[in-house]
Design a protein around this motif. Structure first.
Motif, short mmCIF file in Angstrom:
data_model
loop_
_atom_site.label_atom_id
_atom_site.label_comp_id
_atom_site.label_asym_id
_atom_site.label_seq_id
_atom_site.Cartn_x
_atom_site.Cartn_y
_atom_site.Cartn_z
N SER A 108 0.83 -1.21 0.00
CA SER A 108 0.00 0.00 0.00
C SER A 108 0.87 1.27 0.00
O SER A 108 0.44 2.31 -0.47
N PHE A 109 2.10 1.16 0.53
CA PHE A 109 3.01 2.30 0.52
C PHE A 109 3.93 2.29 -0.69
O PHE A 109 4.30 3.33 -1.22
N ASP A 110 4.35 1.10 -1.12
CA ASP A 110 5.27 0.96 -2.24
C ASP A 110 4.76 -0.17 -3.11
O ASP A 110 5.00 -1.34 -2.85
N SER A 111 4.04 0.19 -4.15
CA SER A 111 3.31 -0.81 -4.93
C SER A 111 4.20 -1.66 -5.83
O SER A 111 3.70 -2.61 -6.44
N VAL A 112 5.48 -1.39 -5.92
CA VAL A 112 6.36 -2.18 -6.77
C VAL A 112 7.46 -2.88 -5.96
O VAL A 112 8.48 -3.27 -6.52
N ASN A 113 7.25 -3.05 -4.68
CA ASN A 113 8.25 -3.72 -3.85
C ASN A 113 8.32 -5.19 -4.23
O ASN A 113 7.35 -5.94 -4.05
N ALA A 114 9.47 -5.60 -4.73
CA ALA A 114 9.63 -6.95 -5.28
C ALA A 114 9.49 -8.03 -4.21
O ALA A 114 8.89 -9.08 -4.45
N GLU A 115 10.05 -7.78 -3.03
CA GLU A 115 9.99 -8.79 -1.97
C GLU A 115 8.55 -9.03 -1.53
O GLU A 115 8.12 -10.18 -1.37
N ALA A 116 7.80 -7.97 -1.33
CA ALA A 116 6.41 -8.11 -0.89
C ALA A 116 5.57 -8.82 -1.96
O ALA A 116 4.76 -9.69 -1.64
N ILE A 117 5.78 -8.45 -3.21
CA ILE A 117 5.03 -9.09 -4.30
C ILE A 117 5.36 -10.58 -4.37
O ILE A 117 4.47 -11.43 -4.47
N ALA A 118 6.65 -10.92 -4.27
CA ALA A 118 7.07 -12.31 -4.37
C ALA A 118 6.54 -13.14 -3.19
O ALA A 118 6.07 -14.27 -3.38
N CYS A 119 6.58 -12.57 -2.00
CA CYS A 119 6.09 -13.32 -0.83
C CYS A 119 4.58 -13.51 -0.89
O CYS A 119 4.08 -14.59 -0.54
N LEU A 120 3.86 -12.49 -1.32
CA LEU A 120 2.41 -12.65 -1.47
C LEU A 120 2.08 -13.66 -2.57
O LEU A 120 1.17 -14.49 -2.40
N ALA A 121 2.82 -13.63 -3.66
CA ALA A 121 2.58 -14.58 -4.74
C ALA A 121 2.84 -16.01 -4.29
O ALA A 121 2.04 -16.92 -4.58
N SER A 122 3.93 -16.22 -3.57
CA SER A 122 4.22 -17.58 -3.11
C SER A 122 3.19 -18.04 -2.08
O SER A 122 2.80 -19.22 -2.08
N HIS A 123 2.74 -17.12 -1.24
CA HIS A 123 1.71 -17.48 -0.27
C HIS A 123 0.42 -17.91 -0.97
O HIS A 123 -0.17 -18.94 -0.64
N PHE A 142 0.14 -18.99 -4.04
CA PHE A 142 0.39 -20.20 -4.81
C PHE A 142 0.28 -21.44 -3.93
O PHE A 142 -0.35 -22.43 -4.29
N TYR A 143 0.90 -21.37 -2.74
CA TYR A 143 0.94 -22.56 -1.88
C TYR A 143 -0.34 -22.75 -1.08
O TYR A 143 -0.54 -23.83 -0.52
N THR A 144 -1.19 -21.75 -1.01
CA THR A 144 -2.48 -21.93 -0.34
C THR A 144 -3.60 -22.13 -1.34
O THR A 144 -4.78 -22.15 -0.96
#
Length: 106
Positions: free
Chosen positions: A85-100, A102-104
């Motif tokens: 919400s503060f930094d919409s292109v943060n790679a770490e946050a995007i990757a962690c949300l995507a993996s979460h 994917f695995y759920t």
């Protein structure tokens, strides 16, 4: 800190925070707590830093990482979303949300 003198480093970082609170000293103090295997103390310190520096993505990312290490995935996901919400292109946050997601299977 790098020599393994964690208690001494803790004292020095606390003293530095009393003199002048900066994001870097809060983050380093939390690293010391994590090295001492005290994640709850680190979470408390991140909370205090988050109150002083509202919206800082470094603190929010560190909180999310710590919750991930504690296997509190839903709490971690909340903080990754706040980072985005503060930094919409943060790679770490995007990757962690995507993996979460994917695995759920969401």
């Amino acid at each position: 800190f790098q020599l393994g003198l964690y208690r001494e480093a803790e004292k020095q970082f606390k003293s530095a925070n009393r003199d002048e609170a900066m994001i870097a000293t809060h983050l380093e103090l939390c690293k010391v707590y994590l090295r001492l295997d005290q994640p709850n103390s680190a979470l408390d310190e991140y909370g205090r830093a988050g109150e002083k520096f509202v919206g800082d993505i470094h603190i929010l990312l560190a909180l999310a990482r710590t919750y991930d290490q504690l296997n509190a995935m839903m709490r971690g996901v909340q903080f990754y979303k706040r980072v985005l919400s503060f930094d919409s292109v943060n790679a770490e946050a995007i990757a962690c949300l995507a993996s979460h997601h994917f695995y759920t299977d969401q």
